[in-house]
Every structure is written in C-alpha cells, then in structure tokens.
Enzyme design. Structure first.
Site, PDB file in Angstrom:
ATOM      1  N   SER A  47      57.667  40.035  49.759  1.00 19.72           N
ATOM      2  CA  SER A  47      57.332  40.394  48.862  1.00 19.72           C
ATOM      3  C   SER A  47      57.562  40.000  47.674  1.00 19.72           C
ATOM      4  O   SER A  47      58.383  39.708  47.093  1.00 19.72           O
ATOM      5  CB  SER A  47      57.148  41.861  48.954  1.00 19.72           C
ATOM      6  N   GLU A  54      48.125  39.779  31.499  1.00 24.40           N
ATOM      7  CA  GLU A  54      46.756  40.376  31.966  1.00 24.40           C
ATOM      8  C   GLU A  54      46.916  40.918  33.106  1.00 24.40           C
ATOM      9  O   GLU A  54      45.995  41.036  33.551  1.00 24.40           O
ATOM     10  CB  GLU A  54      45.700  38.821  32.234  1.00 24.40           C
ATOM     11  N   SER A  55      47.530  41.834  33.585  1.00 31.02           N
ATOM     12  CA  SER A  55      47.992  42.171  34.569  1.00 31.02           C
ATOM     13  C   SER A  55      48.958  42.442  35.946  1.00 31.02           C
ATOM     14  O   SER A  55      50.196  42.107  35.301  1.00 31.02           O
ATOM     15  CB  SER A  55      46.163  42.973  35.324  1.00 31.02           C
ATOM     16  N   HIS A  60      52.311  38.680  49.817  1.00 31.51           N
ATOM     17  CA  HIS A  60      53.023  39.397  50.911  1.00 31.51           C
ATOM     18  C   HIS A  60      52.662  38.228  51.986  1.00 31.51           C
ATOM     19  O   HIS A  60      51.729  37.502  52.074  1.00 31.51           O
ATOM     20  CB  HIS A  60      52.319  40.846  51.265  1.00 31.51           C
ATOM     21  N   CYS A  75      42.534  40.293  33.974  1.00 26.71           N
ATOM     22  CA  CYS A  75      41.502  40.209  33.023  1.00 26.71           C
ATOM     23  C   CYS A  75      41.629  38.868  31.533  1.00 26.71           C
ATOM     24  O   CYS A  75      42.538  38.151  31.675  1.00 26.71           O
ATOM     25  CB  CYS A  75      41.582  42.340  32.185  1.00 26.71           C
TER      26      CYS A  75
END
Lengths: 143, 143
Positions: A47, A54-55, A60, A75
């Site tokens: 994981s 940008e986020s 996984h 974004c």
C-alpha cells in the site's frame, strides 16, 4: 481511478520497486512530491500513497491476483495519463480499466461527475492497443 | 468519494484538527491506522492521507471555498458511512455528495462499477435529512 490486471506478481510484491515506480510516475506526470508512505501488506502486497502538490496518487497491490488499484487525484497541470502509461508498463499489466471522475465542480449536489469509464486490453495478436469506452453516467441531477 | 460543501473555513485550514478528525473517523469506521501524512497546502488548506490496514482515507481541503474532498478506499469490515457521518459533523458541512465505486471485481474490463451517486442536503428548515439518489451508471460492458 485505474485497475491494472494481469500484472507480474513479483513486481506487485516488491515494495522498493513500487515506490520507485510511483515516484517516477509522479515526476513524469509533471507533479511535485511533497511526502510519501509505502507499507507492506500482510501476507502479500503493498500500500502506498504519494502526497503531491497537486493532491495525491495511491496504490494498493494484490500480487496473488496480479492486480493493482491506483488513484490519481490531481489538479492543475499534472497529466495522469502519462503516469498511467508508465505504471502499465512498469507493472506489466495486460489489461487496464479506468474511470475519470471530476471533483469539486463548485455546485452543491453537482460536485461530482463521472466523465468516462474505459477498458483497455493491452494483449492482442497484432500488438494493437484496443480501447473501448465502457460506460458513461447518463446525467447528474441533485437537490 | 465524498464532497463536503458549506464547511467552516477555519475547520478546513486547521491541520491538527483535520488530522485528529481523520484519525477519529478511521477508528470509528473500525479501521486500523498504519501510517499517515498531513501537509499544509499553500496558501490555504490541508492535504492528508491515512494509510489503513484496509487501504486508505485521503482528504484535501479548500477553506476559501468551504470545500473538502475525501476518498474512503476500504476493504474488509471497515464502514465508510460511519467515518462519513463523523467528518460531516466535524467539518460543519451543509451539503455532501457521495459516489460509491466498487473496485477489483476480478474480471478484466469489468473491474470497476459505479454503485451509487447521492447528494445530501443537511440544511433544511425542518431539520430533516434530505437524501436524493442522483445517478447510476447504466451498464458496464467491456472487451
């Protein structure tokens, strides 16, 4: 959101390789790494999340199913398709399936929109990429 | 995926509060924290991800728009609706919009499925929760 299937189990269970691949994908997409966390799953798999300016991008993996699930939440100018292509190759996926969802459209009740849902088979005799648009949301109406 | 709108700007820009709230939401949902990363956004806002044994929960906030976007990526017994209710209250959201997407369905080309897309208005004169199903994907076909 992208689903990678038919991947090499060894690639999906190699934490360092997954971490390198994810960081490489982030850079290739033109995004900037802020922080990252990668953890082994028990009994198999990895994981990982890379927080970017940008986020974020998450992964996984389920080596026993040759399957990995990746979310590109971006974004600005970052190009998730570039990261997607790099991950496809790096994981050795034979099929991918992707869903684009627009976020934060700015109108309560109409903030989310399913833009596209697509399946790609990467294994065909002629070596030609087969892409099929699998579904789109009909319309989004809210209160 | 959940969108929270009409939130208190001060709550969305308070990194420690967001981190506490996310960890509280994870525990309330019955999930187990593995690791987490929380970072301030420039000039406003917070980005955070909690990696859990059941996958991850992420948040990105835009205080200037009273808006937060949260993804609950879970498997197993964790209940994202419990975490959702706690975050709604903690962020002071007046509206939420959520989209459920099934992942890893195990058939290449049919791995992803939009299960539901719902908008909830939490501000109505009678204090009654208004829920409206806003859209569903018609059918998923693939190669």
């Amino acid at each position: 959101m992208v689903e990678y299937t038919g991947c090499a189990a060894s690639a999906l269970d190699d934490l360092k390789r997954i971490e390198q691949l994810m960081n490489q994908a982030v850079r290739a997409a033109g995004a900037t790494v802020v922080a990252s966390v990668f953890q082994p799953f028990e009994p198999h798999g990895v994981s990982g999340v890379v927080v970017i300016e940008e986020s974020h991008i998450s992964i996984h993996t389920w080596p026993e199913h040759g399957y990995a699930a990746v979310d590109f939440y971006t974004c600005g100018q970052a190009d998730p398709e570039v990261a997607n292509a790099l991950l496809q190759a790096g994981l050795g996926a034979t099929h991918t399936e992707s869903m684009y969802v627009d976020r934060g459209l700015g109108v309560p009740g109409r903030n989310l929109r399913l833009r596209s849902h697509r399946a790609d088979s990467l294994v065909v005799p002629e070596g030609v990429l087969v892409t099929e648009q699998v579904a789109e949301e009909p319309s989004v109406l809210a209160n």
